[in-house]
Each structure stands twice: as structure tokens, then as C-alpha cells.
Design a protein around this motif. Structure first.
Motif, short mmCIF file in Angstrom:
data_model
loop_
_atom_site.label_atom_id
_atom_site.label_comp_id
_atom_site.label_asym_id
_atom_site.label_seq_id
_atom_site.Cartn_x
_atom_site.Cartn_y
_atom_site.Cartn_z
N UNK A 67 -2.04 -13.86 28.47
CA UNK A 67 -2.04 -14.70 27.27
C UNK A 67 -3.47 -14.99 26.86
N UNK A 68 -3.66 -15.25 25.58
CA UNK A 68 -4.99 -15.60 25.06
C UNK A 68 -5.24 -17.10 25.09
N UNK A 69 -4.15 -17.87 24.99
CA UNK A 69 -4.28 -19.33 24.90
C UNK A 69 -3.03 -19.97 25.49
N UNK A 70 -3.09 -21.29 25.68
CA UNK A 70 -1.96 -22.01 26.26
C UNK A 70 -1.87 -23.39 25.65
N UNK A 71 -0.67 -23.95 25.70
CA UNK A 71 -0.41 -25.31 25.20
C UNK A 71 0.45 -26.03 26.24
N UNK A 72 0.06 -27.25 26.59
CA UNK A 72 0.82 -28.06 27.55
C UNK A 72 1.47 -29.22 26.78
#
Length: 316
Positions: A67-72
Motif C-alpha cells: 500500500x502507498x498510504x494508510x488510514x486508522x
């Protein structure tokens, strides 16, 4: 970008996923249940079943993923809790769950990480008429008592881990009280259902309390803006232009949806049966969204809670 989204099947997470997909990003949605996975497939999201609280199982689930980015945006809330104990699972997700998720973020090679937070991280206090910016008020100060400190530790640790993990560009979005389409924590449909059953009381307007508000759709567009344009190590207020009490919000909601008016109960009764809810209802905080406007190019589509509720009522 390919985005790993924790809490993707929740009310907030589904709005974030919709905004990301609508902006051309690819979303891998973490959910704890097969039922959540089915909902994500229906939303055009690739599901991944894993529990943030189980580190080893989480790392096995993301093995081989990129993945390039993540969100929590993971939460254990199904409704606004009455007692402090009702926050325990969400507090744990903000502390241990965040640490586990950041390991997963590193494992999939994502550099940018956006974490969900809330205005209550300023301390469940009464800040009067002063307008709070991201720079003029300490974040997550020591709690006034042990119960509040447990909640504030969660807000504190979540941002610290996001901002200070090597190789991760952390950004925090501090939302107001959430409302909008959806049934569950932050979703208005649950509140309307309670109003129809006359099972949702409010406290007197004389009780001082004023919350910033955030429409769920605005939370989604802000998430996209933060991933695309946010600065690493920064927090942004994602709130509308006007604070209001929970009582004013619920009464306007009842009027707009044509439900029976909510009954009024004294604050002492709320405090007796729901000490956490009392702290929530009596908080007074006015947050500026100027930084999000200036740096993210974001603005609320619903400038006030009345605009958002009117839109919901006309599309029901």
C-alpha cells in the motif's frame, strides 16, 4: 494511491472509503468480521479480515500486501457511551491497536498515515468562547481524574505514534461530534430511530455545553485531502463553522424529521446514570477549521449542523 483503511466497515470508515474510491484511489479495507467484509465488497472495497488488537494475526493478514498510504479509523463504539467503561475498548484501540496497526503499515510499505481523532482530546473541558486552534491549546493534557486520563491517553498515544514512527508521515484529523447517513456510532439514523421511540432525552438548554460538529461526508473528503495534501506531523481540525449543544442538535433533528420532541431531563440524572455522557455533554469547545481550509484546500460542504440535517431530511 492504494490505501489500507482500518475500520473500513464502520460508519465513519465507509464514508472515508467512499470518498477515497470516488477520488480514484484503491482501498483495502480492514474489518473484524465476515459481515463487514461483505459490506465492503458491496462498496467496491477489497476486504481484509483482521483484528487490530491481535498483532500477530494482523501481521499475517497483511503479509504480501502493498500500500502507498494508510488510514486508522477503527473504533469499538456502536453508540455514544453512558459510562466511562463504555470507552474502554476504543481507548485500547487508540493505544495498543494503533501500535499494532503502525507495524502493519510498515509491513505493507505505506509511508503516509492519517489517523482519526476528536475534539474531546483537548480535555473534556469548558474553554468558554475562546476559539481553539491546533497551535494555541495543549493536546491531550493530563486528565482531571483517572477515568478521563484513560481516554486522553488514547488520544495522546494515537497522535504520538503517528507522528514519531520512523519512515511514517503521520497526519491527524481532529473531528467534531460526527453525524450523517449511517446506523451506528456517529450515524444519524440511529438517533432518529431513538427519537421515534421517544427513548432519547436531552438536557435543558440552560446547561452549558457546546460541541463542534462534523458531517460524515465532510470527514470523508477531508481524509482524501489529508492523504493528498497534508503535511507530515501536523493535526487539522475537520469541523464545521458553528458549535452547538447536543440538545440543540437533537431538537433540530426531531423537528426536521417530524419525530416527537425529545423529553428534557435534569443534568444530575444524566450524571448519576452516565458520568461519561455528562462529561461529553458539558464540554465547551469552539474549534477553528482555518488550517484545514488553508493547507488542505478543504471546506465543509455542510457549514452548520442545520445544513447537514436539512439535507438528510430531504433525502430520507
Amino acid at each position: 494511491m492504494r490505501v489500507l483503511l482500518a475500520g473500513a466497515s464502520g460508519v465513519l470508515g465507509r464514508h472515508m472509503a467512499a470518498a477515497l474510491v470516488g477520488s480514484g484511489h484503491e482501498v483495502v479495507g480492514l474489518t473484524r468480521s465476515p459481515g463487514g467484509a461483505r459490506r465492503l465488497r458491496d462498496d467496491g472495497v477489497e476486504p481484509l479480515v483482521a483484528d487490530l488488537m491481535d498483532r500477530d494475526a494482523l501481521l499475517r493478514a497483511v503479509d504480501g500486501q502493498r500500500a502507498d498510504a494508510a488510514v486508522h479509523a477503527a473504533t469499538a463504539l456502536r453508540k455514544v457511551p453512558m459510562r466511562h467503561s463504555g470507552m474502554a475498548a476504543t481507548d485500547a484501540l487508540r493505544v495498543r491497536g494503533t501500535r499494532n496497526f503502525v507495524e502493519a503499515v510498515q509491513a505493507v510499505g505505506a509511508r503516509r498515515l492519517v489517523v482519526e481523532s476528536m475534539h474531546l482530546g483537548y480535555g473534556y473541558g469548558d474553554f468558554g468562547d475562546r476559539v481553539i486552534t491546533e497551535a494555541n491549546t495543549p493536546w491531550a493534557p493530563p486528565g482531571r481524574d483517572a477515568a478521563l486520563e484513560r481516554h486522553l491517553e488514547g488520544f495522546r498515544v494515537k497522535e504520538q505514534v503517528a507522528f514519531h514512527t520512523a519512515g511514517v508521515e503521520g497526519i491527524s484529523l481532529r473531528f467534531g461530534a460526527l453525524y450523517g447517513p449511517g446506523y451506528g456510532a456517529g450515524g444519524t439514523e440511529q438517533i432518529v430511530a431513538m427519537l421515534r421511540k421517544r427513548s432519547l432525552p436531552v438536557v435543558s438548554e440552560r446547561v452549558r455545553g457546546s460541541l463542534p460538529w462534523t458531517h460524515l461526508a465532510d470527514a470523508g473528503t477531508a481524509t482524501v485531502a489529508a492523504l493528498e495534501r497534508g503535511r507530515a506531523g501536523e493535526a487539522y481540525h475537520v469541523v464545521d463553522d458553528e458549535s452547538a449543544s447536543m440538545t440543540a442538535h437533537v431538537r433540530f433533528l426531531a423537528e426536521a424529521f417530524g419525530t416527537p420532541a425529545p423529553m428534557t431531563v435534569p443534568l444530575w440524572l444524566i450524571g448519576a446514570v452516565g458520568p461519561y455522557l455528562r462529561a461529553f455533554l458539558t464540554s465547551v469547545a469552539h474549534l477553528s477549521n482555518a488550517k484545514a481550509r488553508d493547507e488542505l484546500g478543504w471546506a465543509p460542504a455542510y457549514p452548520t449542523y442545520r445544513d447537514g440535517i436539512r439535507s438528510l431530511a430531504t433525502t430520507r
